[in-house]
Every structure is written in structure tokens, then in C-alpha cells.
Motif scaffolding. Sequence first.
Motif, short mmCIF file in Angstrom:
data_model
loop_
_atom_site.label_atom_id
_atom_site.label_comp_id
_atom_site.label_asym_id
_atom_site.label_seq_id
_atom_site.Cartn_x
_atom_site.Cartn_y
_atom_site.Cartn_z
N SER A 89 16.69 1.82 12.36
CA SER A 89 17.01 0.40 12.39
C SER A 89 17.91 0.06 11.20
N THR A 119 15.88 -9.45 5.98
CA THR A 119 15.48 -8.05 5.85
C THR A 119 16.23 -7.36 4.71
N SER A 126 11.99 -4.09 -2.30
CA SER A 126 11.18 -2.86 -2.29
C SER A 126 11.84 -1.75 -3.08
N VAL B 92 9.66 8.67 9.69
CA VAL B 92 9.60 7.37 9.01
C VAL B 92 8.15 6.89 8.94
N PHE B 95 6.32 8.61 6.22
CA PHE B 95 6.68 7.99 4.94
C PHE B 95 5.87 6.73 4.70
N MET B 99 3.12 6.55 1.69
CA MET B 99 3.37 5.56 0.63
C MET B 99 2.21 4.57 0.55
N SER B 126 9.12 14.00 -0.82
CA SER B 126 9.84 12.80 -1.25
C SER B 126 8.88 11.76 -1.80
N LEU B 130 8.87 10.23 -5.53
CA LEU B 130 9.03 8.78 -5.75
C LEU B 130 7.90 8.20 -6.57
N GLN B 234 3.73 -0.71 2.14
CA GLN B 234 4.71 0.38 2.04
C GLN B 234 6.08 -0.25 1.87
N PRO B 235 7.06 0.52 1.40
CA PRO B 235 8.32 -0.11 0.98
C PRO B 235 9.32 -0.47 2.08
N LEU B 236 9.07 -0.04 3.31
CA LEU B 236 10.02 -0.38 4.37
C LEU B 236 9.66 -1.77 4.92
N THR B 237 9.87 -2.75 4.08
CA THR B 237 9.47 -4.12 4.38
C THR B 237 10.54 -4.82 5.21
N GLY B 238 10.70 -4.36 6.41
CA GLY B 238 11.68 -4.97 7.32
C GLY B 238 11.17 -6.28 7.89
N TRP B 239 12.09 -7.06 8.40
CA TRP B 239 11.75 -8.43 8.78
C TRP B 239 10.73 -8.52 9.91
N HIS B 242 7.13 -9.01 8.96
CA HIS B 242 6.83 -10.26 8.25
C HIS B 242 5.83 -11.09 9.05
N PHE B 252 8.88 -11.66 1.17
CA PHE B 252 8.23 -10.90 2.23
C PHE B 252 6.71 -11.08 2.17
N VAL B 263 9.00 -2.41 11.20
CA VAL B 263 10.07 -2.50 10.21
C VAL B 263 11.24 -3.30 10.81
N GLY B 264 12.09 -2.63 11.57
CA GLY B 264 13.28 -3.29 12.10
C GLY B 264 13.09 -3.74 13.54
#
Lengths: 378, 378
Positions: A89, A119, A126, B92, B95, B99, B126, B130, B234-239, B242, B252, B263-264
Motif C-alpha cells: 500500500s 497516513t 512512526s 509485513v 513485522f 514489533m 530487521s 530496529l 506497531q509502526p505501520l500506522t496507516g490511515w 485509525h 493517529f 494499514v493501507g
Amino acid sequence: MTDLDAVDPLAPVRELFDLDDDVVYLDGNSLGAPPRAVADRVQEVVRQQWGRRLIRSWSEGWWEAPQRVGDKVGRLVGAAPGQVAVGDSTSVNIFKALMAAVKGTDRAEIVVDAGTFPTDGYIARSVAELTGLELRPALPDSLELTERTAVVLLNHVDYRTGRMLDMAAVTEQVHAVGARVVWDLCHSAGVLPIELDALGVDLAVGCTYKFLNGGPGAPAFLYVPAAAQATFEQPLTGWTGHRAPFAMDEGFTPDPGIARARVGTPDILSMLALDVALDVWDGVSLTDVRTKGLKLTAYFRSLVEDLPGVEVITPDDEWRGHQISLRHPDAAALMDKLIGRNVIGDHRPPDVLRFGFAPLYNRYSDARRAAEALAEIL
Amino acid sequence: MTDLDAVDPLAPVRELFDLDDDVVYLDGNSLGAPPRAVADRVQEVVRQQWGRRLIRSWSEGWWEAPQRVGDKVGRLVGAAPGQVAVGDSTSVNIFKALMAAVKGTDRAEIVVDAGTFPTDGYIARSVAELTGLELRPALPDSLELTERTAVVLLNHVDYRTGRMLDMAAVTEQVHAVGARVVWDLCHSAGVLPIELDALGVDLAVGCTYKFLNGGPGAPAFLYVPAAAQATFEQPLTGWTGHRAPFAMDEGFTPDPGIARARVGTPDILSMLALDVALDVWDGVSLTDVRTKGLKLTAYFRSLVEDLPGVEVITPDDEWRGHQISLRHPDAAALMDKLIGRNVIGDHRPPDVLRFGFAPLYNRYSDARRAAEALAEIL
């Protein structure tokens, strides 16, 4: 206005889309209309490629699809082949781009457009938290970049107002302090002439389901210029970004090229729908698209700007994308009524009405019908 | 062997799949066969939902699809509704899961199955880099967990050997030291009875294009149990994760429930292909599936284990998934020849031949034909 449509060099392109004639579709900036060829292609992918060839299709075109389709997107954004990967995405691609952009930096801040699509800001926050950098939202007109700035994330066209930034000037401004720029092309790819290579853009992302007509939730894209690929590193080190994915090595060695921007198994149904959707651009000049987009939006603007209670918030100079956004206190209710009359735009809270104009299928008569419907409702 | 197929209670289910009769398809552990209903559903999604309803379809079932389809997956892995989200790739989702699992931990290490599918190990590395934790690869039989262990990432069924771990015992072992477990169900979801809720599993991921037959690269899934959702970060804070995605807030605030794992923008073509693909499980008992899977693999094993140069590396007790893996020095060439005879399995380097058995569509006669072809080639 029949005259304007009659002399429109792009008028025949509308026939490539599966759109009902009685619908005025002005939401291609949110979900592009389906190119006619998509349904049959998807059918072929399911029945033939998947059904008959089964697993063998992975070595008969599926595996390389993210790069092959990426090259088709690249042609529309000024990127030479081998620099665009399609997949994941937009949000995930923003994460990859920002993480790669700040990798190893000794700089202190990430700057993001304060009015950005949410987003972008969420992901930027993040990344800032993960990496210990500061996140500083700033208005595009007063970015106040310094040598503390590691990377700047900006939307080429603002999703709400339709304002377009000067990609050349801003890229130069970012580079002047030694920072990197990540451009989000969600609202411009496919309708504006974009020259990523020529401008020396560091990284870019975009979705393919708006003006690129890839279908709902179609995979996004990520541009990594050839010269930056060797140092492009980000934490979503999925197996398909490996140099030798089927060696099943214990350690991750990224592909030397754009394939390193890949993560998981590519989503083939959506990827190949996008593949054929992009064929509507064959033989189309982006200059013609841009010219028609400016004319369509100027025409629509002229018809609605004096309506009662309406404020046009899209710039009326050339610094706009292909949408007209209106502010009105009853925006939500107005859009419901417009949709009831088969005039489809959308509403963004609290008070914005958006009308997107996709020059490949929108007609001047669409602009007129939409304006007339709005006038009657008001 | 016609007899075994004749008395197989699952035999009629094969009719729900679009498979050529002359093909022996034993690679459903890599790419499941297409359920017949998929082609028409995808056609309807493109022509009707996208073509006729356009943007309106987002509020007519598309938006909630990741959770709705997630609930369908949940039924197959022992998860009550509201705990599985479909979207993104397995990589993904690993991840996100890792996380979230190490967020705020004061523990020092991430343990990953040393023989894991590569992507799991790459992503785990990874995450370790991180977050500053150590990554320790360990064999499932000697995990050597301690109070330094934050999280353990394991494959329920090993992609290469087909060995199945004891999910109940290992989960208990991980919990005994106060660590969390993330199960990768890629090679077991849909063919083995799995009880995520009952076992108190912390997090689980899996793909849907193998035994779940969702199609090439179909979106993966992530299980977050209800009790853990409030702290899942987790850090993939896609809209789309929300709480109020269309409020377009600057900050967020995650959805309180499973939607925070999104996420997306969800990939609708593939999501709805998966949706209808999962209907083949209606009325099917996973106990029957498991019973048949054990019988099919035992039968195939009995036919091939004495062939010259062949070593079966899949366990012959109940601790195996639904595949038989053979080691042979000429594995790659053998598989090419088998595929030339329409017997489709796959090859994993350096010397492993894999034959996956999907009880919903594989027949005992498939096992026999595959074994006969292999014997003739050898």
C-alpha cells in the motif's frame, strides 16, 4: 458545450472505460473508473494463468510483474525503466521510503507537510519515533529547512484543496540544505507531467487506484532512482526483495536493483488488473491530459464559483491538480443529494466537496451537468 | 485405489475447484487451486461493484472486508470473530506482529526457528536491529528460552520438511518463561485443526494463497486476540487502522479493535476473490480434512519411500503437515520431468522435492499417479 467535447482530442479515450452514460463520475481522484479491458484480463488471469498453468505461472510472467508494471508507471512519472516497483500500500511504501531516507543520517528532523493526507503524517511520526528523529509538520510555503533536516515528505497535490506544489523548486530547496525529498504522487500520477529523473527526486511513492485506474486498493508504487538503489535499505526485508529469493538463504542480501524495494509475494490479481488498466495511456500525451485537466477544472470553476454559500478553495492559477474543491457548510448533505442525482464526487470533513476531473474519461458535459445539479440543489 | 476415493467423504468437494482432470496437482502448499466460484465473483466485483457502483462500493461492503473476511479465516484457525484482519503480505504482518510483541519490553532477545522460511528470519533480524534486541536462531527442539526471551517466532509446519510443531506444548513452554509466541500458519491454515483462542496464542500470521486457495499473492492475515488488542502497537500506522479514518485527524488514534492491525487501503479485487474462495470450507469438517491429509500423505509415502536414491524427510508420525518432502540429489531435474508428465509439485534447493496434499481437491489417485510417475522417471 457539446462543442468543447467535439473538439477534444482525448474524447475517444473515454470509450476505453466502462462507465454508464447517465453517471457523472467526478471521483476519479479517489477511485478511478474501470478500463474496459480489466474485466477480461482478470478473467484470463483466474481461469487460464491460475487455473490451467497453476504454480507454473510464477515463472511465466508473474514473478517479474512488480518491476514490469513498475516500468509502465515509470513512463507516466518521468522515470526510466528499472526504478519503480509496484506492490504494498502507499502507507507501507511511505514507511520504506522514509526509513531508507533517514538510514544512517546524523541529522535531527523529518519534515512533513502539515496539511498532508493523514497516513503520510502518521507514518512519518512512526518513523520519527523508531529512529529517534524529531517530526516537524510545516506548511509547504514555509518549510524552514536547515542542515538539521534529514528528509522532507510532501504531497505533490494536496488531497483536500487540489493545490499543486512546484516539484522542481521544492526539490531544489530541499537539496540546497543537503536533505532528501520524498514526493507522494497519489493525487498527481497519471494526470500531471512529472519528471522524477530530470528533477533528481530522491524517492517517490504513489497509489494506482486514483487517476491510474488500477482498481480499488490496487497496489501502490515506489520510485528509487538507480543511483540510490545500492544504498536503499529499509526494515521490511521480505524474501522477494532478496537477491536470490529461491535460494532460501539464511541471511538477507538485497537485490542490487529496484527489486530490493519488494517485500512479500506480489498480489497478482490486482497487479495484472493494473497492468492492463495502464494500457489506456498508450498513445496518450500527458501534455494533452494536463491541458484538458486545466480546461475542465477552469470550466467547472466558472460555473460554480458564484453559487450561494460556495467558496472555491482550489487555486485558480496553474498550481492546481485536476480537482476542484468547494467549501460549503452543508457539504456532506449536498454531496448526498448530488449522488442521488448521479453526480458523484466526494466529501471530506468538515466542509469540503471534492470534484475530481480525469481527462481520459471526463467530458465538458460532465462538468456542466455537475454544476447544474449543484445549482439546482442550492 | 479407486476404492479409497469412492469412500472419501471429501471427494465431492473437488468439484468446487477448477482443476484439469489430467493434471496431478500437488503444489497446493505453494499455490492453492482456484475454487470455481472465484472467476465469476471477480467478474462481478469488476463489472458491477467497481463499474456500476464506483466509489459507492466502499460503503457497500468493501471497507469492512478485511475484518469480515478475517472472521472467515478465523473460523478455520480457532479464532472467535473480531480477531483476524486480512491484508498486506505475510512479511509485513510478521513485522507488525514482532514489533508489537517487543514494544516496551525490557527483555533482550527475539528467538526464531533456525530452519524457518527465510522471510520470517529476515524480518525478525530487521526487528531486532530496529529495537536493539538480539536475534537468536534456535532449533525448535532446543529453544532454550529464558527470562531474557521477549518473543519466539515459529512456523507451525516447516515449509521444507513438512514437520509440524506441537502448538499447545510450545506455546506453554514460551509462556512458562513469560515470553510471547508468534505462530506462522502459512503451511497449516486450512488443513490442520488449529485452536488459537483455546491455546492462548499471543499473535499469529499466515498467508491465504496456499491451502486457503485465495489466489496468487492473495492478502495475508494477522490474528490479535481480543485481550491483547488494546496494547497492540506497531509502526505501520496507516490511515485505515485509525479509529475514525475519514475524520482525517492529524494524530493517529488506533481503532480499539482488530481494525488497528490494518494499514493501507485494502486490496479489494484480491480480498473478495479470497472471500468467495473461503466458501469451499462451508460444511467441511477440519477433522475430516486432517484425517484425509494424514491418509493421503501416508499412502504417498508408502509408495515412494523405497524408490532408489529417495529419502523421505517428512516425519512419519502424526507430527507432520500435509506434504511429503523427499530428498534426492537430482531433485531439480526430477521435478522438471514430473511436471513434464503433468505431475506438479515443487523443488526447494538444494535437493528437496515437495509434494503437497490438499484434502479438499487431491485424490488418492493423485498420490498414486504421482508415485508411479516418479518411479518411472527414476
